[in-house]
Design a protein around this motif. Structure first.
Motif, PDB file in Angstrom:
ATOM      1  N   GLU A 164       0.858  -1.177   0.000  1.00 24.07           N
ATOM      2  CA  GLU A 164       0.000   0.000   0.000  1.00 24.07           C
ATOM      3  C   GLU A 164       0.896   1.229   0.000  1.00 24.07           C
ATOM      4  O   GLU A 164       1.900   1.273   0.702  1.00 24.07           O
ATOM      5  CB  GLU A 164      -0.921   0.009   1.225  1.00 24.07           C
ATOM      6  N   SER A 165       0.552   2.192  -0.818  1.00 31.87           N
ATOM      7  CA  SER A 165       1.310   3.444  -0.844  1.00 31.87           C
ATOM      8  C   SER A 165       0.378   4.568  -0.429  1.00 31.87           C
ATOM      9  O   SER A 165      -0.815   4.542  -0.742  1.00 31.87           O
ATOM     10  CB  SER A 165       1.905   3.697  -2.222  1.00 31.87           C
ATOM     11  N   TYR A 166       0.930   5.543   0.280  1.00 28.05           N
ATOM     12  CA  TYR A 166       0.144   6.656   0.813  1.00 28.05           C
ATOM     13  C   TYR A 166       0.632   7.964   0.218  1.00 28.05           C
ATOM     14  O   TYR A 166       1.831   8.196   0.102  1.00 28.05           O
ATOM     15  CB  TYR A 166       0.264   6.710   2.340  1.00 28.05           C
ATOM     16  N   VAL A 167      -0.313   8.800  -0.144  1.00 25.66           N
ATOM     17  CA  VAL A 167      -0.001  10.102  -0.719  1.00 25.66           C
ATOM     18  C   VAL A 167       0.313  11.043   0.440  1.00 25.66           C
ATOM     19  O   VAL A 167      -0.557  11.745   0.953  1.00 25.66           O
ATOM     20  CB  VAL A 167      -1.171  10.618  -1.581  1.00 25.66           C
ATOM     21  N   THR A 168       1.550  11.011   0.874  1.00 23.05           N
ATOM     22  CA  THR A 168       2.011  11.833   1.996  1.00 23.05           C
ATOM     23  C   THR A 168       3.305  12.520   1.587  1.00 23.05           C
ATOM     24  O   THR A 168       3.902  12.193   0.570  1.00 23.05           O
ATOM     25  CB  THR A 168       2.287  10.967   3.243  1.00 23.05           C
ATOM     26  N   ASN A 169       3.728  13.445   2.417  1.00 21.22           N
ATOM     27  CA  ASN A 169       5.005  14.102   2.202  1.00 21.22           C
ATOM     28  C   ASN A 169       5.837  13.909   3.465  1.00 21.22           C
ATOM     29  O   ASN A 169       5.508  14.509   4.482  1.00 21.22           O
ATOM     30  CB  ASN A 169       4.812  15.581   1.895  1.00 21.22           C
ATOM     31  N   PRO A 170       6.856  13.059   3.460  1.00 21.87           N
ATOM     32  CA  PRO A 170       7.394  12.294   2.353  1.00 21.87           C
ATOM     33  C   PRO A 170       6.507  11.075   2.026  1.00 21.87           C
ATOM     34  O   PRO A 170       5.722  10.621   2.853  1.00 21.87           O
ATOM     35  CB  PRO A 170       8.767  11.841   2.854  1.00 21.87           C
ATOM     36  N   PHE A 171       6.674  10.573   0.809  1.00 26.14           N
ATOM     37  CA  PHE A 171       5.940   9.409   0.319  1.00 26.14           C
ATOM     38  C   PHE A 171       6.115   8.243   1.278  1.00 26.14           C
ATOM     39  O   PHE A 171       7.211   7.989   1.773  1.00 26.14           O
ATOM     40  CB  PHE A 171       6.491   9.055  -1.071  1.00 26.14           C
ATOM     41  N   THR A 172       5.031   7.524   1.569  1.00 22.82           N
ATOM     42  CA  THR A 172       5.077   6.395   2.489  1.00 22.82           C
ATOM     43  C   THR A 172       4.632   5.131   1.761  1.00 22.82           C
ATOM     44  O   THR A 172       3.611   5.133   1.082  1.00 22.82           O
ATOM     45  CB  THR A 172       4.169   6.651   3.712  1.00 22.82           C
ATOM     46  N   LEU A 173       5.400   4.074   1.929  1.00 25.48           N
ATOM     47  CA  LEU A 173       5.135   2.789   1.297  1.00 25.48           C
ATOM     48  C   LEU A 173       5.008   1.745   2.394  1.00 25.48           C
ATOM     49  O   LEU A 173       5.757   1.783   3.379  1.00 25.48           O
ATOM     50  CB  LEU A 173       6.311   2.448   0.378  1.00 25.48           C
ATOM     51  N   ALA A 174       4.065   0.800   2.253  1.00 26.23           N
ATOM     52  CA  ALA A 174       3.852  -0.194   3.306  1.00 26.23           C
ATOM     53  C   ALA A 174       3.634  -1.585   2.714  1.00 26.23           C
ATOM     54  O   ALA A 174       2.529  -1.907   2.273  1.00 26.23           O
ATOM     55  CB  ALA A 174       2.659   0.206   4.166  1.00 26.23           C
ATOM     56  N   PRO A 175       4.670  -2.439   2.701  1.00 20.53           N
ATOM     57  CA  PRO A 175       4.435  -3.846   2.356  1.00 20.53           C
ATOM     58  C   PRO A 175       3.523  -4.442   3.419  1.00 20.53           C
ATOM     59  O   PRO A 175       3.625  -4.082   4.595  1.00 20.53           O
ATOM     60  CB  PRO A 175       5.821  -4.477   2.418  1.00 20.53           C
ATOM     61  N   LYS A 176       2.588  -5.337   2.994  1.00 20.90           N
ATOM     62  CA  LYS A 176       1.659  -5.846   4.002  1.00 20.90           C
ATOM     63  C   LYS A 176       1.201  -7.261   3.724  1.00 20.90           C
ATOM     64  O   LYS A 176       1.223  -7.731   2.589  1.00 20.90           O
ATOM     65  CB  LYS A 176       0.471  -4.918   4.159  1.00 20.90           C
ATOM     66  N   LEU A 177       0.784  -7.905   4.794  1.00 27.10           N
ATOM     67  CA  LEU A 177       0.191  -9.224   4.794  1.00 27.10           C
ATOM     68  C   LEU A 177      -1.244  -9.040   5.262  1.00 27.10           C
ATOM     69  O   LEU A 177      -1.488  -8.421   6.303  1.00 27.10           O
ATOM     70  CB  LEU A 177       0.960 -10.151   5.749  1.00 27.10           C
ATOM     71  N   SER A 178      -2.209  -9.553   4.488  1.00 25.91           N
ATOM     72  CA  SER A 178      -3.626  -9.372   4.813  1.00 25.91           C
ATOM     73  C   SER A 178      -4.315 -10.719   4.988  1.00 25.91           C
ATOM     74  O   SER A 178      -4.068 -11.651   4.218  1.00 25.91           O
ATOM     75  CB  SER A 178      -4.351  -8.618   3.692  1.00 25.91           C
ATOM     76  N   PHE A 179      -5.186 -10.788   5.983  1.00 25.57           N
ATOM     77  CA  PHE A 179      -6.067 -11.936   6.198  1.00 25.57           C
ATOM     78  C   PHE A 179      -7.486 -11.407   6.061  1.00 25.57           C
ATOM     79  O   PHE A 179      -7.854 -10.448   6.751  1.00 25.57           O
ATOM     80  CB  PHE A 179      -5.888 -12.514   7.607  1.00 25.57           C
ATOM     81  N   ASP A 180      -8.291 -11.996   5.189  1.00 26.11           N
ATOM     82  CA  ASP A 180      -9.668 -11.561   4.984  1.00 26.11           C
ATOM     83  C   ASP A 180     -10.596 -12.764   5.023  1.00 26.11           C
ATOM     84  O   ASP A 180     -10.212 -13.867   4.622  1.00 26.11           O
ATOM     85  CB  ASP A 180      -9.828 -10.876   3.622  1.00 26.11           C
ATOM     86  N   PHE A 181     -11.842 -12.558   5.481  1.00 31.71           N
ATOM     87  CA  PHE A 181     -12.843 -13.612   5.473  1.00 31.71           C
ATOM     88  C   PHE A 181     -14.216 -12.990   5.250  1.00 31.71           C
ATOM     89  O   PHE A 181     -14.413 -11.798   5.451  1.00 31.71           O
ATOM     90  CB  PHE A 181     -12.838 -14.400   6.791  1.00 31.71           C
TER      91      PHE A 181
END
Length: 164
Positions: A69-86
């Protein structure tokens, strides 16, 4: 890590335990595209998932995915992630899960845990409310704690035989 995180994680796994999806499962990529809104806009791309889905009554699904997930922030923020959904229900499903990510602006990073609940339409479109909890007290204040996300589950198109 705090007690609330483990309580939330335990609740998610307890809810997943009775799900017995057997049909239309496997690895899917790409599996998700989404937008999230916290204090800043986020763009979520699921790179690969293991997805299980059944159209028996009641309809159920669960998946585990890796994405970013990437966020439109200053400075740019990037977040690798693991998701569990049901999801559990009929055509409109009650759903939830948890995202575990590592936001970074390349000068600092911290863990972020986001338990989420919401609804899903046939597992294709998912609307979630999540609460971001940060591993460090300050975390990323420009992201905030409350998050609303809308996801298109591309893996569901495979389940319904729609060409992706």
């Amino acid at each position: 890590m705090n007690k609330n995180f483990f309580t939330t994680l335990l609740a998610v796994f307890v809810l997943l335990a009775p799900v017995a999806a057997q049909e239309n499962s496997g690895f899917m990529f790409p599996n998700r595209f989404g937008l999230s809104m916290q204090k800043k806009l986020g763009v979520d791309v699921g790179l690969i998932s293991f997805n299980q889905f059944t159209d028996s009554s009641p309809m159920t699904f669960y998946d585990i995915s890796l994405g970013v997930e990437s966020y439109v922030t200053n400075p740019f923020t990037l977040a690798p992630k693991l998701s569990f959904d049901f999801g559990l229900g009929d055509m409109i499903l009650f759903g939830g899960g948890i995202d575990v990510s590592l936001p970074t602006d390349f000068s600092k990073h911290t863990w972020m845990f986001t338990p989420k609940v919401g609804i899903s339409i046939a597992s294709i479109m998912r609307l979630y409310y999540g609460y971001n909890q940060f591993g460090k007290e300050n975390g990323f204040p420009n992201l905030g704690n409350h998050r609303v996300s809308l996801e298109i589950n591309l893996a569901a198109f495979h389940d319904f035989g729609i060409g992706l």
